[in-house]
Design a protein around this motif. Structure first.
Motif, PDB file in Angstrom:
ATOM      1  N   LEU A 560     110.156  -1.398   5.576  1.00  0.00           N
ATOM      2  CA  LEU A 560     110.328  -1.619   6.998  1.00  0.00           C
ATOM      3  C   LEU A 560     109.227  -0.847   7.705  1.00  0.00           C
ATOM      4  N   SER A 561     108.526  -1.494   8.580  1.00  0.00           N
ATOM      5  CA  SER A 561     107.556  -0.731   9.355  1.00  0.00           C
ATOM      6  C   SER A 561     107.630  -1.182  10.805  1.00  0.00           C
ATOM      7  N   ASP A 562     107.364  -0.275  11.671  1.00  0.00           N
ATOM      8  CA  ASP A 562     107.454  -0.578  13.087  1.00  0.00           C
ATOM      9  C   ASP A 562     106.318   0.146  13.791  1.00  0.00           C
ATOM     10  N   ALA A 563     105.617  -0.557  14.605  1.00  0.00           N
ATOM     11  CA  ALA A 563     104.557   0.089  15.370  1.00  0.00           C
ATOM     12  C   ALA A 563     104.797  -0.204  16.839  1.00  0.00           C
ATOM     13  N   VAL A 564     104.645   0.796  17.646  1.00  0.00           N
ATOM     14  CA  VAL A 564     104.849   0.616  19.081  1.00  0.00           C
ATOM     15  C   VAL A 564     103.591   1.060  19.802  1.00  0.00           C
ATOM     16  N   ASP A 565     103.108   0.197  20.664  1.00  0.00           N
ATOM     17  CA  ASP A 565     101.974   0.532  21.516  1.00  0.00           C
ATOM     18  C   ASP A 565     102.524   0.928  22.865  1.00  0.00           C
ATOM     19  N   TRP A 566     102.259   2.105  23.257  1.00  0.00           N
ATOM     20  CA  TRP A 566     102.730   2.516  24.566  1.00  0.00           C
ATOM     21  C   TRP A 566     101.579   3.193  25.278  1.00  0.00           C
ATOM     22  N   LYS A 567     101.081   2.512  26.297  1.00  0.00           N
ATOM     23  CA  LYS A 567      99.878   2.969  26.985  1.00  0.00           C
ATOM     24  C   LYS A 567      98.789   3.258  25.955  1.00  0.00           C
ATOM     25  N   ARG A 568      98.352   4.517  25.867  1.00  0.00           N
ATOM     26  CA  ARG A 568      97.273   4.791  24.930  1.00  0.00           C
ATOM     27  C   ARG A 568      97.780   5.283  23.587  1.00  0.00           C
ATOM     28  N   LEU A 569      99.065   5.386  23.461  1.00  0.00           N
ATOM     29  CA  LEU A 569      99.638   5.904  22.227  1.00  0.00           C
ATOM     30  C   LEU A 569     100.032   4.767  21.310  1.00  0.00           C
ATOM     31  N   LYS A 570      99.840   4.976  20.041  1.00  0.00           N
ATOM     32  CA  LYS A 570     100.330   4.017  19.071  1.00  0.00           C
ATOM     33  C   LYS A 570     101.160   4.798  18.070  1.00  0.00           C
ATOM     34  N   PHE A 571     102.373   4.406  17.954  1.00  0.00           N
ATOM     35  CA  PHE A 571     103.289   5.116  17.090  1.00  0.00           C
ATOM     36  C   PHE A 571     103.687   4.163  15.968  1.00  0.00           C
ATOM     37  N   LYS A 572     103.672   4.671  14.747  1.00  0.00           N
ATOM     38  CA  LYS A 572     103.926   3.796  13.617  1.00  0.00           C
ATOM     39  C   LYS A 572     104.873   4.496  12.648  1.00  0.00           C
ATOM     40  N   PHE A 573     105.840   3.776  12.211  1.00  0.00           N
ATOM     41  CA  PHE A 573     106.781   4.354  11.267  1.00  0.00           C
ATOM     42  C   PHE A 573     106.975   3.351  10.145  1.00  0.00           C
ATOM     43  N   SER A 574     107.042   3.836   8.915  1.00  0.00           N
ATOM     44  CA  SER A 574     107.366   2.904   7.849  1.00  0.00           C
ATOM     45  C   SER A 574     108.217   3.577   6.793  1.00  0.00           C
TER      46      SER A 574
END
Lengths: 889, 260
Positions: A560-574
């Motif tokens: 399972l992986s999830d990436a979120v783009d929020w403004k200038r931040l990119k957060f990724k979890f797997s």
């Protein structure tokens, strides 16, 4: 006071005005019949003609008038008009005189202006969407012979020593010729042999989707190169033949013939030499066979013993290498494409080495030995790939690959040791593995952004007959073990393997669904793979999640992986969870091996975009293998540093933690990457931790040769170094600083090792007259074992430089030197010189090269620490000469 | 023009000029034809950015009294989708075309330009740049060139002219130097004319401009501005219509070679 100031002002101001001396120069320009000439240029130069101080253009009546503040001096007044002879007259500006009158008569001239066509000189790089296009002529000079040499000069492209090409840190997957993939994964055959002069444009295509029917559904991060040819080299037979013969029986020939037309393309390469140069090794498969059900490590590799024949690509004595490649690509009809590739490499390698071995076990247990060995091998490798692409309709296609691989390896090894308890060693082996692989792929584009792939693989392999005579006597730490073995083994192992799978891919509103179901024959497994992903090719979404569930009879995995783009931040979890059961049979020893593993691998990463071109990145990963041990220097200097994986026959837990922090900057001309990693691997027995710092840097300048400024950086450099007009490219090929620490809990052994290494490459083109290519690297290894208190350190400095000069016009001089320094013990420098004569328009070129060969001596220092260093010293064999004639057409 | 549709869609529209066929009539006299490479990219972000260059052939045909300058162009709209960062970028570039008659006797230029959706002919003064000549020289096409700089209608230009060709002419509206201008570009490299060829040919440019429709430059600027304001209003309305969630923010700018 005010009054005095006013008076002074009144006195001084006119004085200033007077000293400025505004002169007025007036006149009329006429032809010999006293008709006025309009539009004539009247220029007032300084007497040395370096500066224009004033100018005017005559009006309809032929009159001009110049009013300018000119210091008293002599000037040149030049009057010119089109179709008239230029006239220059001297002009003395004097203090007393303010008005100058001239009447100039120009004589008609029949001289025409010289006609000119300027070939455009741009930066040579164009960017359009995913494609970066390089104009070859802008980067090529008379010394650029092969495509690889050209690629090395292109900004943003790095070519590794093994021929792989890197762009933006990604490895290039394919190199196409006019849109057709002719060499599969062995594209270094093309880049190392194809004539640079035939190339018009080089395009780097990012996000390349190979299967046209997958476009818009599949998102890809692959990058490929496409090479287009100059019109003069299309639709005709072209190539370059180069034959060289030398004294002492040396020869070196390189021949490439090609014909590239729209419907049929073929390239033939025949390279034969006995001077130790090997262009290509048979160590990699022709095309990517990675399957879905099985991690497709080629079965020949899995067998372990059947190594593919490998050359040492250096100047070891007595190497013969013969490479023949024929490849063709045919567009039989608009819908049918056929490719055939046949690759053959055979040769001989004979090496005599003297090995010095030093064993440091503890303070009172050290000994040295001298081992002399002779090693000879005769590798042969034949590979072929026949690929057929059929487009059924606009929405369906069939692709079939038939692949054949035959390897033969013969080797003999004899060794004689100075230590009495190590007996002489004799080894002989013949391996003849062969395999046939067939892959059938049917792709159908379905309505509403979906596609169906049906895949069937059939594989048959014969590991080959093997005959080994093996005789040795070896020691153990607790006394001399006089074991003596003779093994005569003839084994034939056949493998048959089939797999079939169907994949359904669908994209909708930014989501992608991929479902696969398959059957695998070897262990009679049925497998399925379900992937849900929202990264649909063309629509951007702030969320990017992927879910993948794979099941096989013996293996389950969940990702399972999830990436979120929020403004200038990119957060990724797997999160990756996998349970597998593994069983391996060794046909030679008739043993089997079982393992059940559970992997739980979380990873998290945060990236922040500082500006458009800069970003920082932090990540934690629980599964990464320690990259500190990928050794980027040539393998015969620092051979494998022992792996820390323990035997897996017993129950154990392994925790691998890795932390990564990085800073990236990239723009068109330079890329900077700074990163640091920390690794810690813990098992129930011991732990290993290591820190890796790996900055990377690439910097390009593109200085214009025509003297104009193409950008600000270049203008700045031109001002700093007015004499140097060059394109310079600096690539940091490799750099790392590692600190490694291992503790064995049981024995309380403390092992430490530090490695520092860096490798750079600098290229430059000096206006086509002189260019250089310098490479240098440094590596230092320091190691300490707790029990012996012995500090072993090894440092290595390597470098290579190639200087190319254009002497008087048809003559070129190439100087090449390579040097290696290992601590204080050895320094090897060897040099090549090549003088070539390439008469202007002639297709013939002549060259005389002087080279030297090396004899090899190697030292081995072994300790119980995980450090093992092989040191190679060279004895330089005197120069030999090769005279070569090349013909290009 | 530039639209930013929230973060996802960039719509860049470069000045729109319609396509006019151009006639060259054969005649016996030898005419000088100077070829330029016109590189115009008004959305260029950096000097190395070449992503949406209009890269066309331009020609200056020298006649004794009337010279003609035009950009030969391919027609068409180019759509360029950039998915590299998951962002969609659409570039529509309707190729620009200028046609102008330089009347050296009357000291005027008659320009034919497509304002917004309508063809205009206007009168501009000939070569009204104020050049200051610098000391630097360079070779272009075998001719020794000297450089001169000027600030002209919103941009700082550098040009390279050669006194070896005594023609006070140049590409586009440039000229007035004691030698032919072979190369001219602005500081940001948004407008560039680079010398490509010099040839003699038996052609004469025939420009059929309706002299009764020619207006003054100032009037043309006013008309262009009115048209631009109308277009901006229309595009904004259109963007709102296309916005799915109503959060559309449209930022529209018009940039032309002559900043008005």
């Amino acid at each position: 006071m005010k009054l005095i100031s006013c008076i002074l002002l009144v006195i001084i101001v006119p004085a200033f005005c007077y000293s400025q001396n505004t002169s007025s120069i007036e006149g009329i320009v006429m032809d010999s019949l006293s008709r006025p000439i309009s539009g004539a240029s009247v220029i007032v130069y300084t007497s040395d003609k370096k500066k224009i101080v004033a100018f005017a253009i005559t009006d309809a009546a032929g009159a001009y008038s110049i009013n300018a503040a000119l210091p008293n001096s002599e000037y040149l007044l030049e009057v010119s008009a089109i179709n008239f002879e230029k006239q220059t007259i001297s002009l003395f500006i004097k203090k007393e005189q303010k008005n100058y009158q001239n009447r100039i008569v120009l004589q008609t001239s029949l001289k025409l202006l010289k006609e000119v066509v300027v070939t455009a000189k741009s930066s040579g790089i164009k960017q359009k969407g995913d494609t970066t296009e390089y104009t070859a002529a802008r980067f090529r000079d008379a010394n650029t012979k092969t495509l690889e040499e050209l690629l090395k000069k292109l900004p943003g492209i790095t070519v590794n020593e093994d021929g792989t090409i890197m762009i933006k840190g990604k490895q290039v997957e394919k190199v196409l010729v006019e849109g057709d993939d002719m060499f599969d994964r062995k594209y270094d055959l093309l880049t190392k042999n194809f004539t640079a002069t035939a190339i018009d444009k080089i395009q780097a295509i990012d996000n390349y989707v190979e299967n046209a029917l997958h476009k818009g559904i599949e998102s890809s991060d692959k990058i490929i190169l496409n090479v287009t040819l100059d019109a003069a080299f299309k639709n005709k037979l072209s190539g370059n033949l180069d034959v060289g013969i030398g004294n002492r029986g040396f020869y070196d020939t390189k021949n490439t013939i090609f014909s590239i037309a729209r419907k049929a393309k073929f390239i033939v390469i025949a390279n034969h030499n006995n001077i130790g140069r090997v262009e290509n090794n048979a160590d990699e498969y022709l095309f990517d066979r990675s399957g879905f059900l099985k991690d497709n490590t080629p079965l020949l590799y899995q067998a372990g013993e059947a190594n593919l024949p490998q050359f040492k690509t250096n100047r070891f004595s007595n190497i013969k290498s013969n490479l023949n490649v024929i490849t063709g690509f045919f567009h039989l009809s608009p819908n049918i494409k056929v490719k055939s590739l046949l690759y053959g490499l055979y040769g001989r390698q004979q090496t005599s080495t003297t090995e010095y071995e030093q064993y440091n076990f503890s303070n009172n247990l050290n000994w040295e030995s001298l081992l002399q060995s002779d090693y000879a091998q005769k590798p042969l490798s034949v590979m072929g790939n026949l690929e057929t692409n059929i487009k059924l309709k606009d929405s369906a296609a069939i692709k079939h690959n038939l692949y054949y691989n035959y390897q033969r390896q013969k080797y003999q090894n004899t060794a004689l040791s100075s230590l009495s308890f190590i007996d002489s060693l004799k080894e002989e082996a013949i391996n003849k593995p062969k395999e046939v692989f067939s892959r059938f792929l049917y792709t159908k584009r379905l309505p509403s952004a979906s596609v169906l792939d049906v895949n069937y693989d059939f594989y048959i392999a014969n590991i080959g007959q093997e005959a080994i005579v093996f005789s040795d006597r070896y020691f153990s730490l607790f006394g001399v073990d006089n074991s003596y073995r003779q093994l005569l083994n003839e084994a034939t192992k056949k493998q048959l393997y089939q797999q079939a799978s169907a994949t359904y891919l669908k994209g909708w509103h930014g989501h992608k669904l991929s479902a696969k179901i398959g059957y695998e024959s070897q262990q009679f497994q049925i497998a399925s793979d379900l992937q849900l992903q929202n990264k649909f090719a063309s629509i951007q979404s702030p969320y990017d999640y992927r879910l993948s569930i794979k099941t096989r009879l013996n293996d389950y995995s969940f990702q399972l992986s999830d990436a979120v783009d929020w403004k200038r931040l990119k957060f990724k979890f797997s999160m990756n969870v996998r349970k597998s059961f593994f069983r391996q049979e060794n046909y030679k020893t008739d043993t089997s091996f079982k393992r059940t593993s559970l992997f739980v691998q979380p990873s998290i990463s945060v990236a922040y975009r500082i500006t458009k071109r800069q970003s920082i990145n932090f990540s934690y990963n629980n599964s990464a293998d320690n990259p500190a041990y990928t050794n980027l220097l040539p393998d015969f200097y620092l051979r494998s540093i022992s792996s820390f994986e323990r035997g897996t026959n017993q129950f154990q837990r392994i925790y691998k933690h890795s932390f990564f922090a990085g800073y990236f900057y990239s723009n068109f001309l330079k890329q900077v990457e700074l990163s640091a990693s920390f690794f810690r691997t813990t098992t129930n027995k011991n732990y290993v931790s290591s820190v890796l710092l790996s900055p990377s840097l690439s910097f390009n300048t593109l200085l214009p040769f025509d003297g104009g400024e193409t950008n600000n950086i270049n203008a700045a450099i031109s001002k700093l170094f007015p004499v140097i007009k060059a394109n310079i490219k600096l690539d940091m090929l490799h750099s790392q600083i590692t600190y490694y620490n291992a503790v064995n809990g049981k024995n309380n052994l403390l092992n430490k090792m530090n490695t520092y290494s860096a490798k750079f490459r600098v290229y430059s083109i000096f206006d086509g007259v002189f260019n250089y290519d310098v490479q240098f690297g440094y590596q230092q290894v320091r190691s300490r074992a707790a029990t012996s208190n012995a500090m072993n350190s090894a440092s290595l400095f390597t470098g290579a430089s190639i200087f190319k000069f254009q002497l008087a016009k048809p003559w070129f001089l190439l100087l090449k030197s390579e040097w290696y320094k290992y601590q204080q013990q050895s320094l090897a420098v060897f040099c090549d010189a090549k003088l070539t004569f390439n008469p202007g328009n002639s297709r013939f070129g002549y060259g005389l090269s002087l080279q030297n060969m090396l004899n090899v001596k190697s030292y081995t220092i072994r300790t119980v620490t995980p450090l093992q260093v092989n040191v190679v010293t060279y004895r330089v064999i005197p120069f030999y000469g090769i005279f070569n004639v090349s013909y290009s057409f | 023009m530039e639209f930013i549709f929230r973060n996802s869609v960039f719509l860049l529209l470069i000045i729109a000029f319609s396509i006019v066929t151009y006639q060259l009539q054969a005649q016996s006299s030898d005419k000088l034809i100077i070829g330029y490479q016109a590189k115009i990219n008004l959305t260029r972000k950096s000097i190395a950015d070449t992503s949406s260059d209009i890269n066309e052939q331009a020609f200056l045909i020298i006649n004794p009294e009337k010279s003609v300058f035009f950009i030969n162009t391919r027609s068409g709209i180019e759509e360029n989708s950039d998915n590299a960062n998951g962002k969609e970028k659409l570039t529509i570039s309707m190729d620009s075309l200028f046609k102008m008659q330089k009347n050296l006797q009357k000291n005027e230029i008659i320009c034919e330009e497509n304002g917004i959706g309508q063809m205009y002919w206007y009168r501009d003064s000939l070569h009204n740049q104020l050049w200051s000549i610098t000391d630097s020289t360079k070779q272009i096409g075998g001719y020794t060139c000297r450089s001169a700089t000027s600030f002209f209608r919103g941009r700082h230009y550098t040009c390279w002219f050669t006194p070896e060709i005594p023609l006070n002419n140049g590409p586009w509206k440039f000229g007035g130097l004691p030698g032919l201008i072979l190369e001219v570009y602005d500081d940001e490299r948004k407008v560039q004319f680079l010398f490509q060829s010099l040839k003699y040919a038996n052609t004469i440019a025939n420009t059929n401009m309706p002299m009764n429709k020619v207006i003054d430059y100032e009037l043309y600027v006013a008309k262009f501005k009115t048209g631009a304001a109308k277009l901006i209003a229309f595009m904004k309305a259109k963007a709102m219509e296309n916005a799915q969630d109503g959060k559309m923010k449209a930022d529209i700018k018009i940039e032309t070679i002559e900043l008005r």
